[in-house]
Design a protein around this motif. Sequence first.
Motif, PDB file in Angstrom:
ATOM      1  N   ALA A  48     -52.090  -1.735  45.572  1.00 19.91           N
ATOM      2  CA  ALA A  48     -51.565  -3.218  46.177  1.00 19.91           C
ATOM      3  C   ALA A  48     -52.394  -4.385  46.118  1.00 19.91           C
ATOM      4  N   VAL A  49     -53.898  -4.328  46.275  1.00 21.50           N
ATOM      5  CA  VAL A  49     -54.530  -5.578  46.000  1.00 21.50           C
ATOM      6  C   VAL A  49     -54.692  -5.982  44.685  1.00 21.50           C
ATOM      7  N   LEU A  50     -54.703  -5.166  43.924  1.00 20.24           N
ATOM      8  CA  LEU A  50     -54.591  -5.147  42.363  1.00 20.24           C
ATOM      9  C   LEU A  50     -53.109  -6.015  42.035  1.00 20.24           C
ATOM     10  N   THR A  51     -52.025  -5.466  42.614  1.00 16.33           N
ATOM     11  CA  THR A  51     -50.820  -6.103  42.159  1.00 16.33           C
ATOM     12  C   THR A  51     -50.633  -7.460  42.569  1.00 16.33           C
ATOM     13  N   VAL A  52     -51.269  -7.641  43.877  1.00 15.58           N
ATOM     14  CA  VAL A  52     -51.069  -9.043  44.481  1.00 15.58           C
ATOM     15  C   VAL A  52     -52.125 -10.025  43.972  1.00 15.58           C
ATOM     16  N   ASN A  53     -53.331  -9.642  43.898  1.00  9.38           N
ATOM     17  CA  ASN A  53     -54.455 -10.425  43.486  1.00  9.38           C
ATOM     18  C   ASN A  53     -54.783 -10.657  42.029  1.00  9.38           C
ATOM     19  N   THR A  54     -54.345  -9.866  41.053  1.00 10.26           N
ATOM     20  CA  THR A  54     -54.629 -10.054  39.545  1.00 10.26           C
ATOM     21  C   THR A  54     -53.507 -10.208  38.826  1.00 10.26           C
ATOM     22  N   ASP A  55     -53.456 -10.395  37.664  1.00  7.08           N
ATOM     23  CA  ASP A  55     -52.433 -10.319  36.571  1.00  7.08           C
ATOM     24  C   ASP A  55     -52.555  -8.989  35.624  1.00  7.08           C
ATOM     25  N   THR A 102     -48.549  -6.412  51.483  1.00 14.17           N
ATOM     26  CA  THR A 102     -47.309  -6.112  50.701  1.00 14.17           C
ATOM     27  C   THR A 102     -47.410  -6.846  49.383  1.00 14.17           C
ATOM     28  N   PHE A 103     -46.428  -5.924  48.450  1.00 13.19           N
ATOM     29  CA  PHE A 103     -46.463  -6.384  47.019  1.00 13.19           C
ATOM     30  C   PHE A 103     -45.068  -6.231  46.429  1.00 13.19           C
ATOM     31  N   HIS A 104     -44.840  -6.808  45.377  1.00 12.16           N
ATOM     32  CA  HIS A 104     -43.551  -6.645  44.826  1.00 12.16           C
ATOM     33  C   HIS A 104     -43.932  -6.254  43.170  1.00 12.16           C
ATOM     34  N   SER A 105     -43.437  -5.103  42.873  1.00 14.89           N
ATOM     35  CA  SER A 105     -43.487  -4.865  41.418  1.00 14.89           C
ATOM     36  C   SER A 105     -42.133  -3.929  41.101  1.00 14.89           C
TER      37      SER A 105
END
Lengths: 349, 328
Positions: free
Chosen positions: A102-109, A166-169
């Motif tokens: 989650a954190v990598l999806t939200v905070n990084t490209d 929460t993330f969106h991918s």
Amino acid sequence: MLEATQTMTTKIMSPINLLHKHQKALAPIISLLLILLVTAIITPGFLHLRMIDGHLYGSLIDILHRGTPTAIVALGMAVVIGTRGIDLSVGAVIAISGAVTAVLTVNTDFPVWLVILCALGSGLLCGLWNGILVSVFNIQPIVATLILMVAGRGIAQMITEGQIVTFHSDTLNAIGNEFFLAFPIRVWIALALVLITIVIMRKTALGLFLESVGANVRASRLVGIEARLLVLSAYLFSGFCAAMSGIILAADIRGADANNAGLWLELDAILAAVLAGASLAGGRIYLALTIVGVLIIQTLTTAILTSGLPAQYNLVVKAAIILAVLLVQSPKTRQLLSQLFRKNMDYSA
Amino acid sequence: MLSNSIGRNLPWLGTLKRKTLQTSLAVILPVLSASAMAESLTIGFSQIGSESGWRTSETESIKAEAERRGYDLKFSDAQQKQENQIKAVRSFISQGVDGILLAPVVETGWDSVLKEAKRLDIPVVLVDRGVAADPSLYLTKVASDFKEEGSLAASWLAAETNGRCNIVELQGTVGSSAAIDRKDGFAAVIENFPNMNVIRSQSGDFTRAGGKEVMESFLKAEGDASNICALFAHNDDMALGAVLAMKEAGVEPAKDIIVLSIDGVPDIFKAMMDHEANATIELNPHLGGPAFDAILAHRDGKEVDKWIKANGPLYLPDTAEQEYAKRK
């Protein structure tokens, strides 16, 4: 002519022989079918499947869908238990891997494949930690993995800063919830993982080595098996499986819930391995039956949820049925039953 | 005819249509603060920790309220340990503060430290949780009434559906006071409406994953989603999980099934902005005001209730955007 009759008899005998030989293996499968049957009677429509938008829809699919994370974790657990170990940290590793996802999806490209690799890597690191504690420092597995069980959830909370991230991918969402060839994608992932593991375990000597380490470490060492490395690799595998499950669970709710993701899942995984007939004293690995064990547990959960039973009875009913399954499977009960059966036969004769 | 009977049985329903409802069922808080002169107090506040977003906003709200009034607030974070809280309260006592706010991490084991405070006549106000001690040992408890939250949810739903609705309920963790009281409060109002029924009720353990799994099974068991008129979830996280389950089953949340939950976490406001949830009742984190007012009243020699109910309002989608911005 005589030869022909002989082959005929062997052909006719063989399924019965098989039945006798695999009597133990049949117990979990029969239990599963019985539970399904009883549920279908209690909740009409439970077995009903229909196609919606090109995929199957119904409670049976739910069982497969919901059972996937547990099945993947139980796969790793079965291997670890086979080496006379146990991995209590899998629930915490699920939380860590979900948090990383989650954190990598939200905070990084990072592209999705890299995120998934990082999450799996976090699981492998956790497995390495457990494996070193157990195989190098000779700490008892239950204690060694307890450390990460407690600390791991804290690590996950640090990663998510205590919030539900929460993330969106689209890719992750597909892993969590979408379908391929009428079945959920995650079921295909689990199936592939199970098949690959079975092939590696049974078509190479690895499975045998792992079981021998579980049965008798000293004897294995004396015949030249590298016991330490094998035990270490078992924990690595378990960490990997837990991380995979963590990705799926995070993808499922499109968020990482560090407090609750995979909570108590280690107990279900251990139970599944035991239902499959594994001994906690090690030496036996039943992969396919472990999956049957998972299906038993998940069928019970789904059945209870659809039955309309008041919530406070969930756990008691589940425990009672699991106990019944375990009792049926115990050699002692079977011995008693067959004795009883024979006596009755005598009387009637 | 029906609306008539609603009006007769529950006269307060009329006020429910307002956009942001202050808890209409509740005992209206005594307006004590009007007399709050420029008296500056020194207050000690022992907080449990910062384990959830809600607790963090509670801490911030109490700090802000103290600053607004010009109080000197001594804050202590116990990191989930009772021994740290007891230490903090003792140090507040030895510093001779005018009052102590305590959010107790557990219910038991407070008697001796509360007695020490009482001996020196330092009022202790419990915030958001209670303790199992003689009520004479503390001044009051400032906390939400979970039962009233459940009742408010039910009355909003009754007004929204004209008293005609098949409800599925996602309970919290079995045995938790929030789950028991929210369920009871909801049921107590629902039973006044013959055409409102809870058709399914299961525990989703207060988690998103639990809410999603249980909602999936509800949808399967009912066979047809059109039979379900509303979802009542004991917390927002379960509702958010259930929303995912509805979308995957091809059901439109908030349109096909009314989504109603309790807590007021930021994500539920986001869901309301996306037209996927209908209403949430805030678990009020702004407990500083009533707590300080109680201490002031005590100093003026007034009698203070042993439980000051500080319930939060019900929020609807129209204010969701502002509320989300406020909480982010």
